[in-house]
Design a protein around this motif. Structure first.
Motif, PDB file in Angstrom:
ATOM      1  N   LEU A  19       0.827  -1.209   0.000  1.00  0.00           N
ATOM      2  CA  LEU A  19       0.000   0.000   0.000  1.00  0.00           C
ATOM      3  C   LEU A  19       0.863   1.263   0.000  1.00  0.00           C
ATOM      4  N   VAL A  20       1.990   1.211   0.725  1.00  0.00           N
ATOM      5  CA  VAL A  20       2.895   2.367   0.738  1.00  0.00           C
ATOM      6  C   VAL A  20       3.480   2.589  -0.653  1.00  0.00           C
ATOM      7  N   ASN A  21       4.021   1.520  -1.251  1.00  0.00           N
ATOM      8  CA  ASN A  21       4.555   1.649  -2.607  1.00  0.00           C
ATOM      9  C   ASN A  21       3.467   2.067  -3.591  1.00  0.00           C
ATOM     10  N   GLY A  22       2.272   1.478  -3.416  1.00  0.00           N
ATOM     11  CA  GLY A  22       1.153   1.829  -4.277  1.00  0.00           C
ATOM     12  C   GLY A  22       0.737   3.275  -4.125  1.00  0.00           C
ATOM     13  N   SER A  23       0.905   3.827  -2.917  1.00  0.00           N
ATOM     14  CA  SER A  23       0.575   5.235  -2.692  1.00  0.00           C
ATOM     15  C   SER A  23       1.482   6.139  -3.517  1.00  0.00           C
ATOM     16  N   PHE A  24       2.781   5.803  -3.560  1.00  0.00           N
ATOM     17  CA  PHE A  24       3.702   6.587  -4.382  1.00  0.00           C
ATOM     18  C   PHE A  24       3.406   6.392  -5.869  1.00  0.00           C
ATOM     19  N   TYR A  25       3.111   5.143  -6.260  1.00  0.00           N
ATOM     20  CA  TYR A  25       2.743   4.909  -7.659  1.00  0.00           C
ATOM     21  C   TYR A  25       1.515   5.735  -8.026  1.00  0.00           C
ATOM     22  N   ALA A  26       0.520   5.748  -7.118  1.00  0.00           N
ATOM     23  CA  ALA A  26      -0.734   6.448  -7.403  1.00  0.00           C
ATOM     24  C   ALA A  26      -0.512   7.953  -7.522  1.00  0.00           C
ATOM     25  N   VAL A 236       2.245   1.919 -14.813  1.00  0.00           N
ATOM     26  CA  VAL A 236       0.988   2.064 -14.074  1.00  0.00           C
ATOM     27  C   VAL A 236       0.002   2.939 -14.847  1.00  0.00           C
ATOM     28  N   VAL A 237       0.506   4.035 -15.421  1.00  0.00           N
ATOM     29  CA  VAL A 237      -0.352   4.937 -16.197  1.00  0.00           C
ATOM     30  C   VAL A 237      -0.935   4.208 -17.409  1.00  0.00           C
ATOM     31  N   VAL A 238      -0.099   3.426 -18.084  1.00  0.00           N
ATOM     32  CA  VAL A 238      -0.570   2.676 -19.253  1.00  0.00           C
ATOM     33  C   VAL A 238      -1.624   1.656 -18.853  1.00  0.00           C
ATOM     34  N   ILE A 239      -1.416   0.971 -17.730  1.00  0.00           N
ATOM     35  CA  ILE A 239      -2.390  -0.025 -17.261  1.00  0.00           C
ATOM     36  C   ILE A 239      -3.713   0.644 -16.924  1.00  0.00           C
ATOM     37  N   GLY A 240      -3.660   1.774 -16.226  1.00  0.00           N
ATOM     38  CA  GLY A 240      -4.892   2.465 -15.848  1.00  0.00           C
ATOM     39  C   GLY A 240      -5.590   3.121 -17.020  1.00  0.00           C
ATOM     40  N   GLY A 241      -4.829   3.477 -18.052  1.00  0.00           N
ATOM     41  CA  GLY A 241      -5.399   4.187 -19.204  1.00  0.00           C
ATOM     42  C   GLY A 241      -4.802   5.581 -19.281  1.00  0.00           C
ATOM     43  N   GLY A 247      -8.130   5.837 -13.199  1.00  0.00           N
ATOM     44  CA  GLY A 247      -7.308   4.692 -13.564  1.00  0.00           C
ATOM     45  C   GLY A 247      -5.933   4.760 -12.936  1.00  0.00           C
ATOM     46  N   ALA A 248      -5.338   5.947 -12.897  1.00  0.00           N
ATOM     47  CA  ALA A 248      -4.018   6.119 -12.290  1.00  0.00           C
ATOM     48  C   ALA A 248      -4.060   5.786 -10.801  1.00  0.00           C
ATOM     49  N   ILE A 249      -5.100   6.236 -10.109  1.00  0.00           N
ATOM     50  CA  ILE A 249      -5.200   6.011  -8.669  1.00  0.00           C
ATOM     51  C   ILE A 249      -5.413   4.535  -8.358  1.00  0.00           C
ATOM     52  N   VAL A 250      -6.420   3.945  -8.975  1.00  0.00           N
ATOM     53  CA  VAL A 250      -6.765   2.551  -8.682  1.00  0.00           C
ATOM     54  C   VAL A 250      -5.635   1.613  -9.103  1.00  0.00           C
ATOM     55  N   SER A 251      -5.066   1.836 -10.280  1.00  0.00           N
ATOM     56  CA  SER A 251      -3.985   0.978 -10.761  1.00  0.00           C
ATOM     57  C   SER A 251      -2.746   1.118  -9.885  1.00  0.00           C
ATOM     58  N   GLY A 252      -2.428   2.333  -9.479  1.00  0.00           N
ATOM     59  CA  GLY A 252      -1.259   2.543  -8.632  1.00  0.00           C
ATOM     60  C   GLY A 252      -1.366   1.801  -7.318  1.00  0.00           C
ATOM     61  N   LEU A 253      -2.494   1.961  -6.626  1.00  0.00           N
ATOM     62  CA  LEU A 253      -2.686   1.282  -5.351  1.00  0.00           C
ATOM     63  C   LEU A 253      -2.750  -0.230  -5.531  1.00  0.00           C
ATOM     64  N   GLY A 254      -3.500  -0.672  -6.538  1.00  0.00           N
ATOM     65  CA  GLY A 254      -3.661  -2.109  -6.764  1.00  0.00           C
ATOM     66  C   GLY A 254      -2.359  -2.793  -7.128  1.00  0.00           C
TER      67      GLY A 254
END
Length: 294
Positions: A19-26, A236-241, A247-254
């Protein structure tokens, strides 16, 4: 207690780390999505601006004695102001050109920023102390929860979903979207579209600066810290769209959580699992999970 052959404390600690890493990704992918979705610019300098945010916080503490809390507010503003200078002096001339020109320009900015900080501070990391208020951890019985990691996750969630709400659900967000699609029409209503575009870019890079401040107490502040992260964030951006805020938020956290659990069950694959997911998503849905098919 074990789940799928692994102790519960191990799984929960990896969930928290994910979740911490995902927070930075998001947060980083959110800034990229805002800039691309509203300005149509692929901002490769985002990782360098994330690094710059961490260094600004470190310099504020080291040279001026500014506390973490002061720099948490000041560093994003400084990085955002620097981004505005970049937009007004360089990027604005590229909006009507191919995406490649913006990518090459921001890649060059990345190399210059990393070179400047490397020449002054070398490649070894600089330590940044965790603020006293957030030191320590809570014993939940099934895991030890560091207060600072919890703080990072909570701040990221508030910032990310607050940004999504403003852009998608408010009149200001409607003006932003309309200004990028039909600037002449929006200007006819008396709205300063060039200023709005400049502030949007400044806000996008300020998010990178904020992420850098949040990361500073957890890792060594280094000129290369952004380059190690930016490729994953682009995935992450490409995965989210591309351009999708949600998409950026959900994909980053996930993806942060997926990466964390992969470290438990297949550590060798944790470095590439994001890219494997990207390949699968692009094969099944080329526009990304939340992107719009053309």
């Amino acid at each position: 207690m074990e789940i799928f052959g692994k102790p519960l404390p191990v799984l929960m600690s990896q969930l928290m780390l994910g979740l911490v890493n995902g927070s930075f990704y998001a947060m980083l992918s959110l800034g990229l999505a805002v800039i691309f979705g509203l300005l149509n610019v692929i901002n490769f300098a985002h990782g360098a601006l994330y690094m710059m945010g961490a260094f600004v916080a470190w310099m504020g503490l080291t040279y001026f004695g500014a506390s973490y809390w002061v720099m948490l507010a000041a560093a994003p503003l400084i990085v955002g102001a620097f981004g505005i200078v970049i937009e007004k002096t360089m990027l604005r001339w590229l909006y009507k050109l191919d995406h490649l020109y913006g990518l090459l320009l921001t890649f060059g900015i990345t190399l210059m920023l990393e070179g400047v900080f490397r020449s002054f501070y070398g490649v070894s990391g600089q330590p940044y102390e965790t603020p006293e208020l957030l030191t320590g951890a809570a014993n939940l019985g099934f895991m030890i929860l560091p207060y600072y990691r919890l703080w990072v996750v909570l701040v990221s969630l508030v910032v990310c979903f607050g940004t999504w709400f403003v852009i998608e659900k408010t009149k200001l967000g409607a003006y932003l979207r309309a200004g990028t699609e039909n600037p002449k029409l929006v200007e006819a209503f008396g709205i300063n579209v060039p200023l709005m575009v400049t502030l949007t870019y400044g806000f996008g890079v300020a998010l990178a600066g904020l992420a850098g401040v949040l990361a500073a107490p957890m890792i060594q502040v280094s000129p290369l810290m952004g380059s190690h992260l930016i490729i994953v964030v682009f995935a992450v951006v490409v995965i989210g769209g591309m351009g999708s805020i949600l998409g950026a938020i959900v994909s980053g956290l996930g993806l942060g959580v997926v990466e964390g659990f992969t470290r438990v069950y297949y550590p060798e694959g944790s470095e590439v699992v994001v890219f494997v997911v990207m390949v699968i998503v692009l094969l099944l849905r080329p526009a990304g999970l939340f992107g719009k098919e053309k």
